[in-house]
Design a protein around this motif. Sequence first.
Motif, mmCIF file in Angstrom:
data_model
loop_
_atom_site.group_PDB
_atom_site.id
_atom_site.type_symbol
_atom_site.label_atom_id
_atom_site.label_comp_id
_atom_site.label_asym_id
_atom_site.label_seq_id
_atom_site.Cartn_x
_atom_site.Cartn_y
_atom_site.Cartn_z
ATOM 1 N N MET A 13 16.651 10.005 -27.861
ATOM 2 C CA MET A 13 15.853 8.852 -27.438
ATOM 3 C C MET A 13 16.733 7.783 -26.798
ATOM 4 S SD MET A 13 12.724 9.652 -27.948
ATOM 5 C CE MET A 13 11.815 8.108 -27.872
ATOM 6 N N GLY A 14 17.935 7.587 -27.314
ATOM 7 C CA GLY A 14 18.850 6.603 -26.743
ATOM 8 C C GLY A 14 19.205 6.913 -25.298
ATOM 9 N N HIS A 15 19.530 8.175 -25.025
ATOM 10 C CA HIS A 15 19.854 8.575 -23.646
ATOM 11 C C HIS A 15 18.644 8.403 -22.735
ATOM 12 C CE1 HIS A 15 23.959 10.071 -23.837
ATOM 13 N NE2 HIS A 15 23.671 10.703 -24.955
ATOM 14 N N LEU A 16 17.470 8.815 -23.208
ATOM 15 C CA LEU A 16 16.271 8.711 -22.372
ATOM 16 C C LEU A 16 15.912 7.249 -22.094
ATOM 17 C CD1 LEU A 16 14.047 11.536 -23.900
ATOM 18 C CD2 LEU A 16 15.290 11.574 -21.722
ATOM 19 N N ILE A 17 16.017 6.407 -23.102
ATOM 20 C CA ILE A 17 15.712 4.985 -22.908
ATOM 21 C C ILE A 17 16.746 4.339 -21.982
ATOM 22 C CG2 ILE A 17 15.593 2.743 -24.084
ATOM 23 C CD1 ILE A 17 14.383 4.337 -26.506
ATOM 24 N N ASP A 18 18.027 4.658 -22.165
ATOM 25 C CA ASP A 18 19.063 4.128 -21.271
ATOM 26 C C ASP A 18 18.783 4.497 -19.814
ATOM 27 O OD1 ASP A 18 20.461 2.946 -23.345
ATOM 28 O OD2 ASP A 18 22.023 4.489 -23.435
ATOM 29 N N ASN A 19 18.442 5.768 -19.578
ATOM 30 C CA ASN A 19 18.121 6.203 -18.212
ATOM 31 C C ASN A 19 16.917 5.464 -17.660
ATOM 32 O OD1 ASN A 19 20.185 7.995 -17.772
ATOM 33 N ND2 ASN A 19 18.879 9.789 -17.639
ATOM 34 N N ALA A 20 15.891 5.330 -18.477
ATOM 35 C CA ALA A 20 14.672 4.657 -18.010
ATOM 36 C C ALA A 20 14.970 3.214 -17.628
ATOM 37 C CB ALA A 20 13.601 4.714 -19.102
ATOM 38 N N ILE A 21 15.758 2.534 -18.433
ATOM 39 C CA ILE A 21 16.117 1.148 -18.118
ATOM 40 C C ILE A 21 16.955 1.084 -16.849
ATOM 41 C CG2 ILE A 21 17.500 -0.819 -18.919
ATOM 42 C CD1 ILE A 21 16.553 -0.065 -21.793
ATOM 43 N N LYS A 22 17.913 2.002 -16.725
ATOM 44 C CA LYS A 22 18.802 2.003 -15.561
ATOM 45 C C LYS A 22 18.025 2.182 -14.254
ATOM 46 C CE LYS A 22 21.902 5.232 -15.633
ATOM 47 N NZ LYS A 22 23.009 6.196 -15.518
ATOM 48 N N ARG A 45 8.679 6.589 -21.134
ATOM 49 C CA ARG A 45 7.940 6.439 -19.879
ATOM 50 C C ARG A 45 8.450 5.189 -19.160
ATOM 51 N NH1 ARG A 45 2.899 5.798 -22.163
ATOM 52 N NH2 ARG A 45 2.913 8.017 -22.552
ATOM 53 N N ASP A 46 8.612 5.273 -17.848
ATOM 54 C CA ASP A 46 9.049 4.105 -17.091
ATOM 55 C C ASP A 46 8.276 3.983 -15.787
ATOM 56 O OD1 ASP A 46 10.517 5.319 -14.711
ATOM 57 O OD2 ASP A 46 11.735 6.155 -16.317
ATOM 58 N N LEU A 81 21.188 13.435 -18.986
ATOM 59 C CA LEU A 81 20.089 14.401 -19.137
ATOM 60 C C LEU A 81 20.600 15.785 -19.534
ATOM 61 C CD1 LEU A 81 17.654 13.379 -16.273
ATOM 62 C CD2 LEU A 81 17.418 12.995 -18.732
ATOM 63 N N THR A 82 21.839 16.112 -19.177
ATOM 64 C CA THR A 82 22.444 17.360 -19.638
ATOM 65 C C THR A 82 22.595 17.322 -21.157
ATOM 66 O OG1 THR A 82 23.683 17.533 -17.573
ATOM 67 C CG2 THR A 82 24.444 18.887 -19.407
ATOM 68 N N ILE A 83 23.058 16.187 -21.657
ATOM 69 C CA ILE A 83 23.201 16.012 -23.110
ATOM 70 C C ILE A 83 21.835 16.099 -23.785
ATOM 71 C CG2 ILE A 83 23.804 14.343 -24.917
ATOM 72 C CD1 ILE A 83 26.058 13.385 -22.985
ATOM 73 N N VAL A 84 20.836 15.424 -23.219
ATOM 74 C CA VAL A 84 19.481 15.448 -23.786
ATOM 75 C C VAL A 84 18.954 16.881 -23.848
ATOM 76 C CG1 VAL A 84 17.079 14.834 -23.290
ATOM 77 C CG2 VAL A 84 18.850 13.084 -23.214
ATOM 78 N N LYS A 85 19.143 17.631 -22.778
ATOM 79 C CA LYS A 85 18.666 19.020 -22.752
ATOM 80 C C LYS A 85 19.321 19.829 -23.871
ATOM 81 C CE LYS A 85 18.407 23.149 -19.919
ATOM 82 N NZ LYS A 85 18.777 23.791 -18.669
ATOM 83 N N GLY A 104 7.494 6.180 -11.089
ATOM 84 C CA GLY A 104 8.079 6.303 -12.418
ATOM 85 C C GLY A 104 8.106 7.717 -12.952
ATOM 86 N N SER A 105 8.570 7.823 -14.196
ATOM 87 C CA SER A 105 8.760 9.116 -14.850
ATOM 88 C C SER A 105 8.377 9.035 -16.318
ATOM 89 C CB SER A 105 10.229 9.546 -14.764
ATOM 90 O OG SER A 105 10.671 9.607 -13.438
ATOM 91 N N GLU A 106 8.075 10.186 -16.868
ATOM 92 C CA GLU A 106 7.883 10.320 -18.309
ATOM 93 C C GLU A 106 8.629 11.560 -18.765
ATOM 94 O OE1 GLU A 106 4.548 10.597 -21.835
ATOM 95 O OE2 GLU A 106 3.900 10.894 -19.781
ATOM 96 N N PHE A 107 9.555 11.374 -19.703
ATOM 97 C CA PHE A 107 10.260 12.481 -20.334
ATOM 98 C C PHE A 107 9.707 12.642 -21.734
ATOM 99 C CE2 PHE A 107 13.036 11.471 -16.892
ATOM 100 C CZ PHE A 107 13.676 12.663 -16.581
ATOM 101 N N TYR A 108 9.548 13.898 -22.180
ATOM 102 C CA TYR A 108 8.973 14.130 -23.501
ATOM 103 C C TYR A 108 9.451 15.446 -24.087
ATOM 104 C CZ TYR A 108 5.733 16.982 -20.767
ATOM 105 O OH TYR A 108 5.202 17.915 -19.912
#
Length: 122
Positions: A13-22, A45-46, A81-85, A104-108
């Motif tokens: 979640m930290g990586h996904l939120i960081d990416n969304a903010i960036k 979601r962003d 995203l490599t780490i998240v995967k 925008g995007s939504e990762f789940y």
Amino acid sequence: EVFTDGHLLQKIMGHLIDNAIKFTNEGKVTFGYSLAGNYLRFFVRDTGIGISVADSESIYDQFHQASNRPDRKYPGTGIGLTIVKNLTQLLDSTIEFESSPGLGSEFYFLLPQQPYLRVVHD
């Protein structure tokens, strides 16, 4: 109830939120979870720049960024995203996404709910 590795869940979640903010200069970033049958569906979601169809095939590739030019607008190494995967695979899940360029995007990802076990002694 979900039994999982809380540290890995926090990292994902930290990586996904960081990416969304960036990648969201204006708008919003939302995250959370919802019920999806016997699963909890965790999402980020962003309303950021989104991901083009051309980039959607390679976003999980190590060191990939949508713009690999030296003057790119968004900093980073391209490994989030490599780490998240890899982390979602450790939790027996897969990372998925939906995106529209400019919208925008939504990762789940899904984690199975664990039913309560009730032990009855005679």
